[in-house]
Design a protein around this motif. Structure first.
Motif, mmCIF file in Angstrom:
data_model
loop_
_atom_site.group_PDB
_atom_site.id
_atom_site.type_symbol
_atom_site.label_atom_id
_atom_site.label_comp_id
_atom_site.label_asym_id
_atom_site.label_seq_id
_atom_site.Cartn_x
_atom_site.Cartn_y
_atom_site.Cartn_z
ATOM 1 N N HIS A 1 0.872 -1.175 0.000
ATOM 2 C CA HIS A 1 0.000 0.000 0.000
ATOM 3 C C HIS A 1 0.909 1.224 0.000
ATOM 4 C CE1 HIS A 1 -3.607 2.221 0.618
ATOM 5 N NE2 HIS A 1 -3.411 2.505 1.897
ATOM 6 N N ASP A 2 1.166 1.740 -1.195
ATOM 7 C CA ASP A 2 2.117 2.853 -1.324
ATOM 8 C C ASP A 2 3.424 2.558 -0.581
ATOM 9 O OD1 ASP A 2 0.556 4.501 -2.963
ATOM 10 O OD2 ASP A 2 -0.559 5.247 -1.233
ATOM 11 N N GLY A 3 3.944 1.382 -0.794
ATOM 12 C CA GLY A 3 5.235 1.022 -0.196
ATOM 13 C C GLY A 3 5.127 0.417 1.184
ATOM 14 N N LEU A 4 3.954 0.479 1.796
ATOM 15 C CA LEU A 4 3.761 -0.134 3.124
ATOM 16 C C LEU A 4 3.444 -1.620 2.934
ATOM 17 C CD1 LEU A 4 1.513 2.629 4.737
ATOM 18 C CD2 LEU A 4 4.006 2.397 4.843
ATOM 19 N N VAL A 5 3.995 -2.435 3.829
ATOM 20 C CA VAL A 5 3.828 -3.878 3.661
ATOM 21 C C VAL A 5 2.954 -4.473 4.768
ATOM 22 C CG1 VAL A 5 5.977 -4.320 2.426
ATOM 23 C CG2 VAL A 5 6.015 -4.203 4.925
ATOM 24 N N PRO A 6 2.174 -5.521 4.436
ATOM 25 C CA PRO A 6 1.440 -6.248 5.487
ATOM 26 C C PRO A 6 2.416 -6.909 6.463
ATOM 27 C CG PRO A 6 0.606 -6.810 3.303
ATOM 28 C CD PRO A 6 1.883 -6.049 3.100
ATOM 29 N N MET A 7 1.878 -7.458 7.536
ATOM 30 C CA MET A 7 2.751 -7.964 8.605
ATOM 31 C C MET A 7 3.155 -9.433 8.442
ATOM 32 S SD MET A 7 0.304 -6.291 11.391
ATOM 33 C CE MET A 7 0.999 -6.782 12.938
ATOM 34 N N PHE A 8 2.520 -10.147 7.535
ATOM 35 C CA PHE A 8 2.817 -11.576 7.396
ATOM 36 C C PHE A 8 3.013 -11.955 5.942
ATOM 37 C CE2 PHE A 8 0.388 -11.143 11.320
ATOM 38 C CZ PHE A 8 1.181 -11.843 12.210
ATOM 39 N N ILE A 9 3.762 -13.033 5.761
ATOM 40 C CA ILE A 9 3.992 -13.557 4.424
ATOM 41 C C ILE A 9 3.966 -15.080 4.526
ATOM 42 C CG2 ILE A 9 6.525 -13.424 4.689
ATOM 43 C CD1 ILE A 9 6.594 -12.568 1.690
ATOM 44 N N ASN A 10 3.347 -15.724 3.549
ATOM 45 C CA ASN A 10 3.159 -17.169 3.645
ATOM 46 C C ASN A 10 4.343 -17.927 3.047
ATOM 47 O OD1 ASN A 10 1.970 -19.893 2.525
ATOM 48 N ND2 ASN A 10 0.716 -19.222 4.265
ATOM 49 N N THR A 11 4.816 -18.898 3.780
ATOM 50 C CA THR A 11 6.018 -19.615 3.348
ATOM 51 C C THR A 11 5.718 -20.620 2.230
ATOM 52 O OG1 THR A 11 5.644 -21.153 5.170
ATOM 53 C CG2 THR A 11 7.260 -19.410 5.522
ATOM 54 N N ASN A 12 4.451 -20.981 2.017
ATOM 55 C CA ASN A 12 4.103 -21.865 0.896
ATOM 56 C C ASN A 12 3.883 -21.065 -0.384
ATOM 57 O OD1 ASN A 12 4.160 -24.283 2.367
ATOM 58 N ND2 ASN A 12 2.128 -23.835 3.207
ATOM 59 N N SER A 13 3.002 -20.079 -0.293
ATOM 60 C CA SER A 13 2.639 -19.335 -1.504
ATOM 61 C C SER A 13 3.607 -18.197 -1.800
ATOM 62 C CB SER A 13 1.231 -18.764 -1.342
ATOM 63 O OG SER A 13 1.245 -17.765 -0.325
ATOM 64 N N GLY A 14 4.291 -17.730 -0.797
ATOM 65 C CA GLY A 14 5.157 -16.565 -0.977
ATOM 66 C C GLY A 14 4.382 -15.265 -1.077
ATOM 67 N N GLN A 15 3.080 -15.317 -0.789
ATOM 68 C CA GLN A 15 2.242 -14.108 -0.875
ATOM 69 C C GLN A 15 2.061 -13.482 0.513
ATOM 70 O OE1 GLN A 15 0.953 -13.016 -3.960
ATOM 71 N NE2 GLN A 15 2.332 -14.634 -4.677
ATOM 72 N N PHE A 16 1.759 -12.182 0.512
ATOM 73 C CA PHE A 16 1.410 -11.541 1.782
ATOM 74 C C PHE A 16 0.141 -12.184 2.325
ATOM 75 C CE2 PHE A 16 3.486 -7.653 -0.184
ATOM 76 C CZ PHE A 16 4.605 -7.707 0.632
ATOM 77 N N SER A 17 0.048 -12.278 3.633
ATOM 78 C CA SER A 17 -1.213 -12.751 4.221
ATOM 79 C C SER A 17 -1.644 -11.787 5.324
ATOM 80 C CB SER A 17 -1.051 -14.172 4.766
ATOM 81 O OG SER A 17 -0.042 -14.198 5.720
ATOM 82 N N HIS A 18 -2.867 -11.962 5.788
ATOM 83 C CA HIS A 18 -3.457 -11.020 6.749
ATOM 84 C C HIS A 18 -3.290 -9.597 6.253
ATOM 85 C CE1 HIS A 18 -2.528 -14.607 9.204
ATOM 86 N NE2 HIS A 18 -3.662 -14.302 9.803
ATOM 87 N N LYS A 19 -3.709 -9.396 5.038
ATOM 88 C CA LYS A 19 -3.501 -8.061 4.452
ATOM 89 C C LYS A 19 -4.416 -7.037 5.124
ATOM 90 C CE LYS A 19 -2.730 -10.286 0.072
ATOM 91 N NZ LYS A 19 -3.275 -10.499 -1.240
ATOM 92 N N GLY A 20 -4.080 -5.806 4.981
ATOM 93 C CA GLY A 20 -4.982 -4.754 5.457
ATOM 94 C C GLY A 20 -4.497 -4.050 6.709
#
Ligand code: DMJ
Length: 693
Positions: free
Chosen positions: A428-447
């Motif tokens: 979000h304009d350079g701000l990152v979510p707090m978690f990332i998933n080790t299987n998918s490599g995607q951010f999780s718990h976004k927002g």
């Protein structure tokens, strides 16, 4: 049947409502007069009395009404983004949490995690929450010098002797003064040799124990912080005294560790025992370079001997990848650089290779935990996510390990993490979510977007990796610059009453005016960026945030910051800062003194040193445990019973005292910020020289 109506009231009809004839008011006046004459004497008296009362009330309330009108016409209380005037805290009013707010029980709905993970925002509605809107950064004038309020009162209650249990410790807080047993002055060197060999005059600088009369006066101090009086500021001690005070603090902490926790992870200073986290001598290793920098040779040598003889990483133990990297790997690498002693590099290599299994995941985003004996790794039991700050704040150390060993695999795995995060959607304009998933490599718990727990050092390491690599890795700079813009746009606000600038959080588009103490690393990082040619407004923001972090200390009765504060967005004369009951603890954290160090180095403004000096004194007053050690406390708002937690975090020695020492040192070449970057645990690593052409 309805009962007949009783005429127990006065009825006045001043005109005939149905008459529309125009009589120029004459008819109405005649009608009034007639009606008036028809009234009994009693009725007339009552009407006159009523009118007289109305007149008196009107006269009395006239000034306040006009005042309010005047105020409104000046729009003083209106949220006005064009108003850049600072609204100072009213003189004589202690700008702290009011008892009414403090006492009001707030139901806690969201989970609070442990000290190392930090808190995740609770979900309860906050009165100060406002809907998201475009944010305009208001640059206030510097805050006026605030008066010194004595909220800090009462003798230090933590400083006790005796081997007592936690509970007893909490209840039986004797009010006595630490005497540093076993630290006889005669043992202290008159001359201390600094790490680079410069000779420094050592003078005793710690506060002498109070006399009986002083103790009595302290005991009689006002029970209510509001009753406190203003005192003239004390004369600032000089550099040498302050440096020696930090050494004294270190020696005192070390004595506790040595006596009761030697070779273990953490000292429990109240119960005079130890706590084990990974079983790696965490405090000892985290403290190595601090001892070297402070010139504490004896302590350093005995620690080195322990590492040589006792430290083994061949252990069947699960360790946290991030914590072990920043504290142990970082500590060993920086000590290698300061001393040139191969022992520390050998140990670093051994540990680094044992941490590598953490990166064997489907996504190449590392697991949080790794068994350094078995060579297996796994995420926490309840999730396959890793914390974003954890996977993006191990890069300085792994990259340096590759450079020193000429083995590329360390650098490769951590650079891959940065490459993945750089191109990941969901920022979000350079701000990152707090978690990332080790299987998918995607951010999780976004927002949820925060500069606090679970995200903080991602931002710090973007800048520091860019500096470490000689400012050549453009993606890192790009991400950092974008993130700072994101912070300014979405997270920076000012309090209503005192115009304190702070960095809040976004929770699914709701702005939460909440800031972890952890965020106080940011002024230092912003200043470091500005020093290296990044936009000047980064420095403006750093100055404002530094003031806020300072206020998080001075507005507390113990002079120590709580773990989390909430800020008041309302345009009112209330408090700027609120602390919820669950957030009142202090873990001896370093972030504010860390930023003070950077701010002083770059501005040479001595107020930053004075603020650090006040913090050290507060640590000494409320967290120092007699016999040895410092302890985390439960309640920074209660100077009489701050509630010792019986734990000395390793970062108190690794970071807090180191940054205080560097803050007070006059020597800009003592770990020059143009030659070193500090990892997020305050371990200095060299900035790489440019490759030969
Ligand atoms: C330290 O371990 C590090 O500074 C980390 O980045 C954040 N938490 C603690 C200190 O508060």
């Amino acid at each position: 049947m309805y009962p007949p109506s009783r005429k127990d009231f006065i009825s006045l009809t001043l005109s005939d409502p149905h008459s529309h004839a125009y009589t120029n008011g004459k008819h109405r006046r005649q009608s009034c007069l007639r009606k008036w004459k028809q009234l009994s004497r009693l009725q007339r008296s009552l009407v006159l009395l009523l009118l007289a009362l109305l007149l008196i009330f009107g006269l009395l309330s006239y000034p306040s009404i006009t005042e309010q009108w005047g105020g409104l016409s000046d729009r003083e209380d209106w949220p006005d983004l064009t108003n850049r005037e600072l609204k100072p805290v009213p003189p004589g009013v202690k700008p702290v949490l009011g008892p009414a707010v403090d006492k009001a029980p707030v139901p806690v709905a969201g989970p609070h995690l442990g000290p190392h993970l930090g808190p995740v925002d609770d979900e309860r509605p906050d009165p100060a929450v406002e809907p998201i809107e475009p944010n305009i950064l208001i640059l206030p004038k510097p805050l006026p010098k605030k008066k010194t309020f004595i909220g800090k009162r009462g003798p230090p209650s933590l400083q006790r002797d005796g081997n007592v249990s936690d509970t007893v410790a909490g209840e039986k807080q004797e009010q006595e003064v630490v005497r540093d047993e076993g630290e006889g002055d005669e043992d202290k060197e008159k001359k201390i040799v600094s790490w680079r060999g410069a000779r420094i005059e050592a003078e005793q600088a710690t506060e002498p124990p109070p006399s009986a009369a002083e103790k009595e006066a302290a005991a009689a101090a006002p029970a209510n912080a509001a009753d406190a009086v203003t005192v003239p500021p004390e004369v600032s001690p000089g550099e040498v005294d302050r440096l020696e005070a930090v050494r004294d603090a270190f020696r005192h902490a070390w004595k506790g560790y040595k006596d009761h926790a030697w070779g273990h992870d953490e000292l429990k200073p109240i119960s005079k025992s130890f706590g084990e986290w990974f079983g790696l001598g965490l405090t000892l290793i985290d403290s190595l370079d601090t001892m070297w920098i402070l010139g504490l040779k004896e302590e350093f040598e005995e620690s080195k001997a322990w590492i040589e003889k006792e430290l083994s990483f061949n252990k069947n133990v699960d360790v946290n990848l991030f914590e072990t990297t920043i504290r142990v790997l970082g500590g060993l690498l920086s000590t290698y650089h300061l001393t040139g002693d191969q022992l520390f590099l050998d140990k670093a290599k051994d540990l680094g290779s044992r941490l590598m299994p953490a990166f064997k995941t489907p996504s190449k985003i590392p697991f949080s935990d790794v068994n350094i004996g078995k060579g297996t790794a796994h995420p926490p039991r309840w999730t396959s996510d890793s914390t974003l700050a954890e996977v993006t704040s191990i890069q300085l150390e792994f990259r340096e390990l590759s450079r020193l060993t000429q083995e590329p695999q360390y650098q490769e795995v951590v650079n891959e993490v940065m490459r993945l995060v750089h191109q990941l959607p969901g920022k979000h304009d350079g701000l990152v979510p707090m978690f990332i998933n080790t299987n998918s490599g995607q951010f999780s718990h976004k927002g949820v977007f925060t500069l606090g727990a679970r995200a903080d050092s991602y931002y710090e390491y973007l800048l520091k990796q860019w500096l470490q690599g000689g400012k050549t890795e453009d993606d890192l700079l790009e991400d950092y610059l974008q993130a700072v813009e994101g912070v300014k746009k979405h997270l920076v606000r000012q309090t209503g009453p005192g115009r304190l600038t702070f960095v809040g959080e976004l929770n699914h588009n709701r702005f939460i005016p909440k800031m972890d103490h952890l965020v106080c690393f940011l002024p230092g990082t912003l200043a470091l960026g500005a020093h290296n040619g990044l936009p000047g407004d980064h420095m403006d923001l750093a100055v404002q945030l530094m003031e806020t972090c300072h206020q998080m200390y001075v507005q507390m009765e113990t002079g120590l910051s709580p773990e989390i504060v909430h800020f008041n967005l309302q345009a009112s004369d209330g408090n700027d800062v609120f602390v919820k009951p669950a957030d009142r603890h202090n873990l001896l954290r370093p972030e504010t003194v860390e930023s003070l160090f950077y701010m002083y180095r770059f501005t040479k403004d001595t107020k930053f040193r004075d603020w650090g000096w006040e913090i050290l004194q507060s640590f000494n007053k409320y967290t120092k445990v007699s016999g040895g050690g410092y302890t985390s406390i439960n309640n920074v708002r209660d100077p009489v019973n701050p509630g010792p937690r019986d734990k000395m975090e390793s970062f108190f020695l690794g970071e807090t005292l180191k940054y205080l020492y560097l803050l007070f040192s006059d020597d800009p070449e003592l770990l020059s910020l143009d030659k070193y970057v500090f990892n997020t645990e305050a371990h200095p690593l060299p900035i790489w020289p440019p490759p030969p052409k």
